[in-house]
Design a protein around this motif. Structure first.
Motif, short mmCIF file in Angstrom:
data_model
loop_
_atom_site.label_atom_id
_atom_site.label_comp_id
_atom_site.label_asym_id
_atom_site.label_seq_id
_atom_site.Cartn_x
_atom_site.Cartn_y
_atom_site.Cartn_z
N TRP A 20 5.82 0.43 4.19
CA TRP A 20 4.42 0.27 3.82
C TRP A 20 3.52 1.22 4.61
O TRP A 20 2.53 1.72 4.09
CB TRP A 20 3.97 -1.18 4.00
N LEU A 49 1.05 3.65 2.72
CA LEU A 49 -0.40 3.55 2.87
C LEU A 49 -1.01 4.69 3.66
O LEU A 49 -2.23 4.76 3.78
CB LEU A 49 -0.77 2.23 3.57
N LEU A 61 -7.06 2.87 5.25
CA LEU A 61 -6.18 1.91 4.59
C LEU A 61 -5.32 1.15 5.58
O LEU A 61 -5.24 -0.06 5.57
CB LEU A 61 -5.28 2.62 3.58
N ILE A 62 -4.69 1.90 6.43
CA ILE A 62 -3.73 1.25 7.32
C ILE A 62 -4.43 0.35 8.32
O ILE A 62 -3.91 -0.69 8.70
CB ILE A 62 -2.88 2.30 8.05
N SER A 122 -4.73 -4.44 4.28
CA SER A 122 -3.36 -3.93 4.27
C SER A 122 -2.45 -4.88 5.04
O SER A 122 -1.29 -5.10 4.66
CB SER A 122 -3.30 -2.53 4.88
#
Lengths: 414, 306, 279
Positions: free
Chosen positions: B136, B140, B173-174, B179
């Motif tokens: 992930w 991401l 995002l991360i 997230s």
């Protein structure tokens, strides 16, 4: 429904019995899990006998290489051949994990403890004093490290401090920065991470800065204030009075507004830099060496205020099952070649200064590159103690557990 | 022949003495859980009634409630609420995602397809939790596949919108909380799907037929019949998603902002800090939360129809 | 399976497919990056593909011993928890004693509580009793939370089973053993299998409790965790994850095929009819 309480009673009794049995043999601080206390009447090891065939070491990743990651970096095979002691390394990812492993029931002999863990291990009765007479090469260790406060403690209050380990390597935290953001300039102060500024690329540092998520970072703030707010009278950034401590945490609250993320994991930080999310942060030489674009897109510097650092010590478990092999490893760990190879691999500085010369992997410039000359500007990690590291002097400093709760609050926005 | 007779005698004995049989069946597990596990938990909890002396940092074994009072401090309250909030969102998201899949699998598939879908939901559990989490991170990342795709279809703006949202947003995002929630949901999804499938299988077909005979449209049948009957499965799955999120301390170092959550606090406080009373107090809070949750789950019938 | 006369809407089918994609896309990425030429970072699309990491992973002896240890630990934990969990389920499913609720609670605790709590508590106790840490302490830790998985599955199935089955079998002259083998077991075996598979998966992937109850040898998750701290060869962890998926896929598939539920074939036997959900 008759006699329904019987099974409940049975469960309750069993549980309480279990709890009562967990009553421990008390250690100095009664820390959990329990460990047998060091009996002062036990004679310390006085001679190194035959090897027991193995030695179990808890270490940071990359500290004890046997050639499997990179064939050029192997300082285990020769030891095993010479002594017949097979080296079993258990890697730990955090100091907390190291403490847990050493206090647990595993048969560990040695641990490469950082300064934030070493004193905890000493006060928890988990490690034993090392008999320096049995370490022939101890005087080749950098004199500045030989009696360092993070592993040399007078635990029995007899006026003479005992050495609880052998120094392994040290390094300093550095300011890692992006050359894109700083253009051709080299930042010379930590203010780029503590104060809102406009960077040479025209944008502010708001949200582009990182800070370490460990409570020990408060010392970095204190160090900054030592230079910029001398009226506070900060001398040792790990021995802070309440007033000094609060000034440091206020600075950190101000910094919170600038921080994009508090870093915990070296690789996560490297990714963040490579992705462009962060442009300046306190960091370790490890990241500086291995980040994508090291040397070109990303460089490092030790700013003028100085920096905090870490110095790791190999310590021996109080109930080490293989004390002879352990002592042999302790002696081996400070040999010139190992020290040079290790420093080259890690970007750190050897505990034995002679290792700086004549090592192929490290090269003669390696020590300077890794910051050997900065020693006097480095303030090495040690766990803050309530007595300001001077027992009986009547001083009062903020102890570490308060550092932790305060820093957690700062990061959480309080 | 004698062994068979002896066997029958023993079986007969136990048939006539159900409590004896009960005890025999129970005792190994009871011993284990009762003494070893529960005993050690209680031993741990003792520490929460002690404290560290403010100045020396030494453990004081006098009974006190100051450690629990410390939990009430804003920063610690934040941690607890934050963790519960995240766990709740994860549970909700997992339920929403798992439901259609489980519903379809339970009721509309041939046996072979059902086995396939059942296994398909199970298989991701076999690959390492760490590596799935890492995957992930790779997805991401700014240079990762998600943003690459979104840029191609011109939807990057949508990402900005989400990131600017309160509570779940973040700078990138991360590092956004959403997230963290999504990754937790992903990791624990199989735990929600499987009990749901089991529960939905148990919905008697005749109920659905009767419902449509009585004139209900599919949607109403769903709301009035299927959903309430699926509740035990939902609740059972939620026990997993909730508790696994509550106790994790590895993922927050990789995703989301830097604020600490409960599992991390327990880990850190008992480690180098040596503040075992506080670690134990946080543990007690986690226990209390889960006990309350389990009580509510029991009321909703989760234990009856797993 | 009756659907009440309705067919699955297209929306439902699409949702199912989407969920499958959601579940497997990251796994696909794991597989993809097992081939990337980059050593320390993971950009998309990967600049090149290589089989290099497979060679390195194959030669990592410590990885194989970690893998083996994980399999052994998970195997033992599964077996023990199968026994204890099934016994517990058998005891609980019909008997009515007040402590039963407390018991249900206690059984769920190891899963319901954060893993770190289990880890610390067990480590303290095991240490106190002087138990040397190693293989068995890891198994002890894992069994503690695997019991509830087996228990949940078996007790659910037992509750669906009509008690008259056992009585009927006894009436027809079956001994305890015969009743078990011919009546109980065919109905229970898929539940036991499901519980066992889930328990195995949970144990195989567990890292938190293991950290506190281990000695020197790492299990596979711990090996991966430590490997993550190395600067180079990061895709090796992807290869190892791939290995874990592939090797565990086979026995799971085989086990599932071997013990297909008789009810799924729609057979008209008494047992099958008796296990249909009560209307």
């Amino acid at each position: 429904m008759n006699r329904w309480w019987r099974p409940m009673a049975l469960i309750a009794v069993l549980a309480l019995a279990g709890a009562a049995c967990a009553e421990t043999t008390k250690t100095v601080t009664g820390s959990l899990p329990p460990v047998a206390s060091t009996d002062p009447d036990d004679p310390p090891v006085t001679e190194v006998g035959d090897g027991e065939g193995a030695v179990n070491i808890v270490a940071w990743a990359g500290y004890i290489e046997d050639g499997s990651t990179d064939p050029a970096y192997d300082w285990v095979t020769e030891f095993e051949t010479n002594t017949g002691c097979e080296v079993n390394v258990t890697t730990a990812g955090t100091s907390d994990e190291m403490v847990a492993l050493m206090q647990g029931g595993g048969d560990f002999d040695l641990v490469t403890a950082s300064g934030d863990a070493s004193l905890r291990l000493v006060s928890g009765g988990t490690v034993q004093p090392v008999n320096l007479d049995l370490i022939a090469s101890y005087d080749t260790v950098d004199p500045r490290l030989q009696d360092a406060k993070w592993f040399t403690v007078d635990t029995d209050a007899d006026g003479e401090a005992e050495h609880y380990g052998v120094p392994y390597q040290w390094g300093s935290n550095v300011l890692m920065y992006s050359t894109d953001a700083f253009k051709n300039e080299t930042p010379d102060s930590w203010d780029v991470v503590f104060e809102l500024k406009t960077l040479p690329d025209g944008k502010t540092n708001d949200g582009r800065v990182q800070a370490y998520d460990g409570a020990i970072y408060i010392a970095d703030a204190a160090l900054y204030l030592k230079a910029h707010s001398p009226e506070l009278g900060i001398d040792d950034p790990y021995a802070l009075t309440l007033k000094q401590f609060e000034a440091a945490t206020d600075l950190l609250r101000q910094q919170r507004e600038l921080v994009g993320r508090y870093w915990h994991d070296a690789f996560v930080q490297m990714d963040d830099f490579a992705n462009g999310e962060a442009v300046a942060s306190s960091s370790w030489p490890f990241q500086v060496n291995f980040v994508e674009g090291a040397g070109t897109r990303f460089k490092s510097v030790v700013p003028k205020e100085g920096a905090t650092g870490w110095a790791d010590t190999t310590m021996m478990h109080v109930d080490a099952p293989h004390p002879n092999c352990a002592y042999q490893w302790l002696e081996w760990s400070i040999n010139k070649k190992l020290q040079g190879d290790l420093a080259s691999w890690f970007g750190s500085v050897p505990a034995v200064l002679a290792a700086c010369k004549g090592n192929e992997l490290l090269t003669d410039e390696g020590c300077a590159t890794n910051g050997e000359g900065n020693f006097d500007q480095i303030y090495f990690w040690k766990t803050p103690q309530a007595d300001c590291f001077e027992p009986g002097a009547g001083k009062a400093c903020v102890p570490y557990h308060v550092w932790v709760t305060s820093y957690v609050a700062v990061i959480g926005g309080r | 022949m004698t062994t068979a007779t002896t066997g029958r005698r023993i079986a007969g004995f136990f048939h006539r003495h159900p409590r004896g049989r009960l005890l025999l069946l129970l005792s190994p597990a009871l011993l284990w859980l009762g003494i070893v596990y529960l005993g050690s938990i209680l031993g741990l909890l003792r520490y929460s009634f002690w404290s560290l002396e403010e100045f020396t940092g030494l453990l004081s074994r006098e009974f006190t409630l100051t450690t629990y009072a410390a939990l009430w401090e804003p920063a610690n309250r934040d941690i607890i609420l934050r963790t519960v909030g995240i766990a709740a969102l994860v549970t909700l998201l997992a339920a929403v995602i798992a439901f259609p899949y489980a519903y379809y699998t339970a009721r509309f598939t041939s046996p072979r397809m059902k086995t396939f879908l059942f296994l398909a939901a199970l298989m991701p559990l076999w690959s390492s939790y760490l590596v799935r989490a890492l995957a992930w991170r790779q997805i991401l990342a700014e240079e990762g596949v998600l943003l690459w795709v979104l840029r191609r279809v011109g939807l990057e703006g949508a990402v900005r919108l989400i990131l600017d949202a309160p509570v779940v947003g973040g700078p990138t995002l991360i590092t956004s909380r959403i997230s963290l929630i999504v990754v937790y949901t992903y990791l624990w999804l199989p735990f929600m799907v499987l009990p749901l499938i089991t529960a939905l299988e148990r919905v008697p077909g005749s109920f659905l037929e009767a419902s449509s005979d009585l004139g209900a449209r599919p949607r109403m049948t769903f709301r009035r019949i299927v959903l309430p009957l699926a509740k035990p499965g939902l609740v059972a799955g939620s026990i997993f998603t909730f508790s696994l999120t509550l106790g994790d301390f590895i993922l927050p170092t990789m995703f989301g902002g830097s604020e600490f959550i409960l599992g991390q606090q327990v880990y850190v406080q008992q480690g180098v800090v040596g503040n075992d009373p506080l670690a134990a107090a946080f543990t007690f809070v986690a226990m209390a939360i889960m006990v309350v949750y389990l009580l509510l789950a029991k009321r909703a019938g989760a234990f009856e129809a797993l | 399976m009756s659907t009440g006369g309705a067919r699955a809407g297209i929306g439902l089918k699409i949702s199912t497919v989407l969920v499958l994609v959601f579940l497997y896309f990251p796994l696909a990425m794991i597989i993809l990056y097992a081939f990337t030429t980059q050593s320390s970072s993971f950009s998309f699309p990967p600049p090149g593909l290589t089989l290099r990491w497979f060679g390195i992973a194959w030669g990592q002896e410590d990885m194989w011993s970690a893998f083996g240890l994980s399999v052994l630990v998970a195997g033992a934990a599964t077996l023990v928890s199968l026994m204890l969990g099934s016994l517990l389920a058998a005891a609980v499913y019909r008997a009515r004693f007040f402590g039963r609720n407390a018991l249900s609670f206690m059984v769920v605790m190891p899963i319901a509580l954060p893993g770190i709590v289990t880890g610390i508590a067990l480590a303290a106790t095991l240490n106190e009793f002087g138990v040397p840490f190693g293989y068995w302490t890891i198994v002890i830790g894992h069994t503690t939370f695997c019991i509830v998985i087996v228990y949940n599955n078996v007790v659910a199935r037992l509750r669906r089973m009509s008690p008259s089955l056992v009585e009927a079998s006894a009436d027809l002259g079956g001994s305890g053993w015969q009743t078990f083998w011919w009546v109980l077991w065919p109905n229970l075996r898929t539940a036991v299998l499901a519980g066992g598979i889930l328990a195995f998966a949970l144990s195989f992937d567990e890292i938190i409790v293991t950290t506190f109850t281990r000695a020197q040898d790492p299990t596979l998750p711990i090996w991966i965790f430590n490997y993550l701290f190395r600067p180079r060869n990061r895709p090796v962890t992807n290869v190892v994850a791939l290995l874990a998926i592939v090797t565990t896929f086979i026995p799971v598939l085989v086990a599932q095929l071997l013990t297909r539920d008789p009810t799924e074939r729609g057979s008209g036997t008494l047992a099958a009819a008796a296990t249909q959900p009560k209307t």
